[in-house]
Design an enzyme around this catalytic site. Sequence first.
Site, mmCIF file in Angstrom:
data_model
loop_
_atom_site.group_PDB
_atom_site.id
_atom_site.type_symbol
_atom_site.label_atom_id
_atom_site.label_comp_id
_atom_site.label_asym_id
_atom_site.label_seq_id
_atom_site.Cartn_x
_atom_site.Cartn_y
_atom_site.Cartn_z
ATOM 1 N N TYR A 107 0.863 -1.185 0.000
ATOM 2 C CA TYR A 107 0.000 0.000 0.000
ATOM 3 C C TYR A 107 0.893 1.227 0.000
ATOM 4 O O TYR A 107 1.492 1.563 1.022
ATOM 5 C CB TYR A 107 -0.900 -0.039 1.240
ATOM 6 C CG TYR A 107 -1.899 1.070 1.308
ATOM 7 C CD1 TYR A 107 -1.623 2.247 2.003
ATOM 8 C CD2 TYR A 107 -3.130 0.959 0.659
ATOM 9 C CE1 TYR A 107 -2.546 3.275 2.052
ATOM 10 C CE2 TYR A 107 -4.058 1.985 0.710
ATOM 11 C CZ TYR A 107 -3.763 3.138 1.412
ATOM 12 O OH TYR A 107 -4.682 4.155 1.460
ATOM 13 N N GLY B 96 23.535 -3.536 33.339
ATOM 14 C CA GLY B 96 24.463 -3.833 32.247
ATOM 15 C C GLY B 96 23.924 -4.852 31.266
ATOM 16 O O GLY B 96 23.951 -4.631 30.047
ATOM 17 N N ARG C 291 9.913 1.816 39.316
ATOM 18 C CA ARG C 291 9.970 1.818 37.862
ATOM 19 C C ARG C 291 9.220 0.626 37.281
ATOM 20 O O ARG C 291 8.416 0.770 36.361
ATOM 21 C CB ARG C 291 11.439 1.827 37.403
ATOM 22 C CG ARG C 291 12.125 3.165 37.637
ATOM 23 C CD ARG C 291 13.577 3.141 37.185
ATOM 24 N NE ARG C 291 14.476 2.521 38.135
ATOM 25 C CZ ARG C 291 15.661 1.974 37.813
ATOM 26 N NH1 ARG C 291 16.086 1.967 36.574
ATOM 27 N NH2 ARG C 291 16.420 1.445 38.754
ATOM 28 N N ARG D 243 18.630 -11.363 39.796
ATOM 29 C CA ARG D 243 19.855 -10.566 39.978
ATOM 30 C C ARG D 243 19.971 -10.082 41.420
ATOM 31 O O ARG D 243 19.052 -9.465 41.952
ATOM 32 C CB ARG D 243 19.820 -9.349 39.052
ATOM 33 C CG ARG D 243 21.034 -8.449 39.144
ATOM 34 C CD ARG D 243 22.218 -9.055 38.448
ATOM 35 N NE ARG D 243 23.383 -8.147 38.411
ATOM 36 C CZ ARG D 243 24.559 -8.474 37.899
ATOM 37 N NH1 ARG D 243 24.731 -9.666 37.362
ATOM 38 N NH2 ARG D 243 25.555 -7.619 37.913
ATOM 39 N N ASP E 249 1.292 10.774 14.103
ATOM 40 C CA ASP E 249 2.380 11.075 15.036
ATOM 41 C C ASP E 249 1.783 11.390 16.416
ATOM 42 O O ASP E 249 0.775 12.091 16.518
ATOM 43 C CB ASP E 249 3.161 12.278 14.509
ATOM 44 C CG ASP E 249 4.184 12.778 15.525
ATOM 45 O OD1 ASP E 249 3.847 13.712 16.284
ATOM 46 O OD2 ASP E 249 5.288 12.218 15.562
ATOM 47 N N GLU F 151 0.679 5.972 11.787
ATOM 48 C CA GLU F 151 -0.764 5.975 12.093
ATOM 49 C C GLU F 151 -1.121 7.232 12.898
ATOM 50 O O GLU F 151 -2.024 7.201 13.736
ATOM 51 C CB GLU F 151 -1.145 4.721 12.890
ATOM 52 C CG GLU F 151 -0.700 3.418 12.256
ATOM 53 C CD GLU F 151 -1.182 3.246 10.817
ATOM 54 O OE1 GLU F 151 -2.142 3.923 10.421
ATOM 55 O OE2 GLU F 151 -0.570 2.452 10.080
ATOM 56 N N GLN G 54 1.331 4.836 0.084
ATOM 57 C CA GLN G 54 0.758 6.157 0.333
ATOM 58 C C GLN G 54 1.847 7.180 0.688
ATOM 59 O O GLN G 54 2.065 8.127 -0.046
ATOM 60 C CB GLN G 54 -0.273 6.080 1.459
ATOM 61 C CG GLN G 54 -0.808 7.433 1.889
ATOM 62 C CD GLN G 54 -1.937 7.324 2.887
ATOM 63 O OE1 GLN G 54 -2.944 6.678 2.630
ATOM 64 N NE2 GLN G 54 -1.766 7.948 4.040
ATOM 65 N N SER H 32 2.362 12.908 7.250
ATOM 66 C CA SER H 32 1.156 13.295 7.979
ATOM 67 C C SER H 32 0.132 13.997 7.091
ATOM 68 O O SER H 32 -1.063 13.742 7.204
ATOM 69 C CB SER H 32 1.539 14.226 9.137
ATOM 70 O OG SER H 32 2.450 13.587 10.004
ATOM 71 N N GLY I 267 5.961 -0.689 3.286
ATOM 72 C CA GLY I 267 6.256 -2.047 3.709
ATOM 73 C C GLY I 267 5.953 -3.053 2.615
ATOM 74 O O GLY I 267 5.015 -2.871 1.845
#
Lengths: 699, 699
Positions: free
Chosen positions: B149, B434, B348, B321, B459, B457, B151, B158, B191
């Site tokens: 496709y 590491g 986190r 770890r 930004d 799709e 485009q 955009s 793609g």
Amino acid sequence: MSPTPAWVKQLTPSGPQGHELLKQEREKSNVPVDKLSAFLFTKEVLERKRRVLKVLQSEEVFDKSQNYFAGRVDRFETALARAKKLRQLTVKHKWSQEDFRAATELISEPGPYGLHESMFLITTRDQSTPEQRERFWKPADNYEIIGCYAQTELGHGSNVRGLETTATWNSDDKTFTIHSPHLTASKWWIGSLGRTANHAVVMAQLIIDGKPYGPHPFVVQIRDLKTHEPLENIHVGDIGPKFGYNTMDNGFLLFNQVKIPHINMLARFSAVDPKTNKYVRPANPALVYGTLTWVRSTIVLQAGGVLARGVTIATRYCAVRRQFQDRDAKEGEKGETQVLNYTMVQIRLLTLLAATFALHFTGKGMMGLYEENQKKMSADAGQAADTKRGAGPEETHSGSDLLADLHATSCGLKSLASTTAAEGLEVCRRACGGHGYSNFSGIGPWYSDYLPTTTWEGDNYMLTQQVARYLLKSARSVLKGNKPTNDTTRILAHFLRKSDIGAAFDVLGRDQDLVSAFAWRTAFLTFEALKHRDEQKKAWNDLLVDFYRLSKAHSQYLVVKNFFEALEAPATHNELDPETLGLLYKLFRLYALHTLEQEASEFFSSSACTVRQITLARNNAVMKLLEEIRPHAVRLVDSWDFPDWQLDSSLGRFDGKVYEDMFYRASELNPLNKITVDPYPDSPVLFKRDERERLNSKL
Amino acid sequence: MSPTPAWVKQLTPSGPQGHELLKQEREKSNVPVDKLSAFLFTKEVLERKRRVLKVLQSEEVFDKSQNYFAGRVDRFETALARAKKLRQLTVKHKWSQEDFRAATELISEPGPYGLHESMFLITTRDQSTPEQRERFWKPADNYEIIGCYAQTELGHGSNVRGLETTATWNSDDKTFTIHSPHLTASKWWIGSLGRTANHAVVMAQLIIDGKPYGPHPFVVQIRDLKTHEPLENIHVGDIGPKFGYNTMDNGFLLFNQVKIPHINMLARFSAVDPKTNKYVRPANPALVYGTLTWVRSTIVLQAGGVLARGVTIATRYCAVRRQFQDRDAKEGEKGETQVLNYTMVQIRLLTLLAATFALHFTGKGMMGLYEENQKKMSADAGQAADTKRGAGPEETHSGSDLLADLHATSCGLKSLASTTAAEGLEVCRRACGGHGYSNFSGIGPWYSDYLPTTTWEGDNYMLTQQVARYLLKSARSVLKGNKPTNDTTRILAHFLRKSDIGAAFDVLGRDQDLVSAFAWRTAFLTFEALKHRDEQKKAWNDLLVDFYRLSKAHSQYLVVKNFFEALEAPATHNELDPETLGLLYKLFRLYALHTLEQEASEFFSSSACTVRQITLARNNAVMKLLEEIRPHAVRLVDSWDFPDWQLDSSLGRFDGKVYEDMFYRASELNPLNKITVDPYPDSPVLFKRDERERLNSKL
């Protein structure tokens, strides 16, 4: 693959050409680029760069055309060929250390001699007795042996005390036995080791008579000097592909009861006496580890330049790239808008542009502090300044306030500067939209190679504990009533003194108040953390997040302070014209105010600012500064003076020929286009097997 | 290279083994993993995954051992071989769309048939007349032709309206001439095009009699069906290496006056009448572009799972770890602490763990909204639900509030969800210290492949304008006094109604209040933005940063709301036991409160919370929730049910054999260890040239 047809070669981009747009950008600003570059770097450095660049460009091996396309084995081979050529050129042209470093910055990739040139040479030079220096450092300096520095293990990185490789003293034959008792004892991540080095300085736990004495450095030959095969009872190799940094052969290393003579334990600061079989202790145990301070200082020094590469590329590209007409455009303004005109892009890129200057001046300030410290330590009796790796976070220091301050400063700034640079590079890459994802943007690969800086030389989260510990210690000292001896204790004492009065910082009206507001916030967070630890007796582990925030606040204060002081310095006022200096002050305000509004809740809760000031900073001051800096953006990145050859970026070319360059690389240089596939599901992949073999033979 | 010696093979890691530690982790929690997996995904989906996995594992082509090592040309060849095999298996086993998708998720890399399978098939199926469907879709569905496709162009991504490729109607011979007038008209990023496809749906500006009609779809043959060579006057190839996604051949495409017959303009919604030479207009111009809503909805649906892969790997690794003893450890607690016990790691990882569930339930909610919309649209006269690509941000919609709400929701959630997933993956990688930098961690390569989702799709910054526009429109409607018709207008009306009373949300005491606080903040920011636009008449461009913040706030509200509603649903209370449900509520609170304290300044300035509530959230509630969730972390990631084969990660293995696996890959699988170099500066790089050739021939 069909060569590019003639009808394609004559095509040009539509609309205003990239080079026209950049020309207009440079015309609408009068920033004196050459003068500003000279101010930032000195003419000597700029001239050196040009001289060295000429030499590199004349050597085919440094040609970067295939860098982004090559697979790992090829990248490594090429990198080693470049490392060899660089060594030959250094000898031939009698290059200084500065010339050599200028060359490596231009080449822009780590090389397989990297750890030989740095850690192996430095360690064998600085931790050796005179006899050892002759035996190890001298041949290394002549590249008769190639070495590396083997400290990190599979199971231990941050906690150096936990290293598992052992070096057991044999009193009978006066040797050490180097041994890897577990799989996790394997050295891992060791640069230059994977394929290249034939020697290593191995950090191993010294054991005498069953008693451990901590990690010490031992020189061990790894490979045969002629055949380059691993010696017996040694297993060594490359650790495999990484997120980036693939031009370096980071290696693993295991020992099976390998004996080395007594002389191989580097003994300047500590040794085993072969007569008494006893450990000879150094005056200052910390010197066995050395400090990471120098390495961290260089990371701070480099961070601005690292980020500036991405900012240069993204700024130029966003000035060339046009997309959408302005919604509020008047009739007659038909063209599409330069992406750099969008405030959503400016708030990402121009704040990072400001950060490059902030980091640059902070790096210089940091290096100044380091060198001042060096002088002082040399003056102090017998303690030669130690610039080596190896320290764990538990390292202790002399009582010197200056050293303690330097250590904490280097930890905090290393953490903040490298995070700012790494994360800023990804912001730059993303700001380039779709084309930012192509390796031809030059940002992705650069980011990937830089990323480990946030983890090595002290993990950026772990380091903040050391900063916090120092700030807490300083706070306790101030609470006791001790006189302030450095900037840190000064700002803490000031906070205490004013705690019954409160603060009133004119952050939008007075630059010095802006700096003071950052100091205030740091002091507030310090005393809050102290309350949690000393009064509420909270566990250290429960305060780690507080410590992270505290360290970040302190480091942001240091950056803002360093930036401000650099601009206030008489030398600066002498060298720069008022307009350029005024622009730098605007960059300073943009960096400080944008940081302030990003960290708004702490500035508010510490009462450093009012909500109103924060809202005005966010909606008014920052937006206005973006508008004022925008016309100068291209010239400001030009002043960072990156040659196109160094950046290797289609998007960041000085001449703005973005699309022509992308197309050329894709259409002419791309090896994937040299194979023809069969697209149907039931046939083999390749239509012509010989194409693939021809390609392989060229790789 | 020497094979791994026997003395190495017998080595094991030191201390508590990884698999022992994970076993202990699983023993200290009683989360019913299988039940929770079935609740999240359904037994049918889990069973399908196992069934398909068995098939894939039995086919040599899918073996992943060399994935991380291979260079780009090899990666592409292997990917195409896998795509072909996957097609063969689909036919052989009569796999459904769901089976096929399960297979691609397990294989975990984009493949060269990707855009054929999705956009080419969908477009030729849904934008064709019955005759065209027979002519184009049917052979495509049988893989007799392979398409893509086309485009996006070098100069336009955009702004779809700005596409430069032209399709000019020739009334004399009833053909279209496809032409690339400038270099920037070159299709780019397409793609499946670079090496694979022999056809393309080309989006080109339709021109009749010199008048432009906007982009329309045209089927164009690109390559010879037998030789696979590009047809005359077509220049096509691969665009080069990317930051990731290198198993896909994204391509470029240029045309030099290429003629195609009338039938090749896909004409279901718009056409050129060959008799009158006039444009036949569709009922709804927006349908020519189609919508991106379906694609964005799938991105939201997938984001949780994408992030969960990184969280699974990092959580398991951080439980294995160990590093440093606890500073406050009591005597007898000699061992080093599991990294997952550090609060700085928990804040986190466990917040991201909470985010995976938040995104999962939001994705389901989003899909539910989408399907509800589909039903409604099908019911509406004549307008078949349009699930195609192609819309630019200027797309207009029917007056339906539901559609407008869905569109804005999908834009905002696509932006937030993909940003959360992408940035979260990098946090996971970095939390692995590491070893996170090695490709064997499995996180870096996965992150690199996912990263373009933040750009394509729509930004992620640009999309926020569409959300803002919708919210402003809704606010104007509410101000006019119109009755609320959906959740958005409801929360805006509520805010207005309470604006003289103020808010009082018990965010730490009552879950519903927590959701309402997010709604309040969104409403506050909406009316602030409206003031700036409608009263202060600020330019659109000057408000982009406000719009970004507003969209983010609205989307965060939607995620919190969707998470909460999913937990409150009767079906959830029926299916899950109270303890597991209680744990999910804790994850909800962790996600919401952590987000709240990260966005503290907006919650404060909107008066949704007091400073005290924010401080308590940050220092108390969040830290307490981390502590309560910690014991269940490993079982929670187990419930995401990723087979080891899918993750391809040393660090994330179910059995915790981290070090053994890393070592095996480095020592046994690593092609770089098959070459011997000469390390000295004045010699050639390779010691044995034949090793390199042998390696090449195997590649």
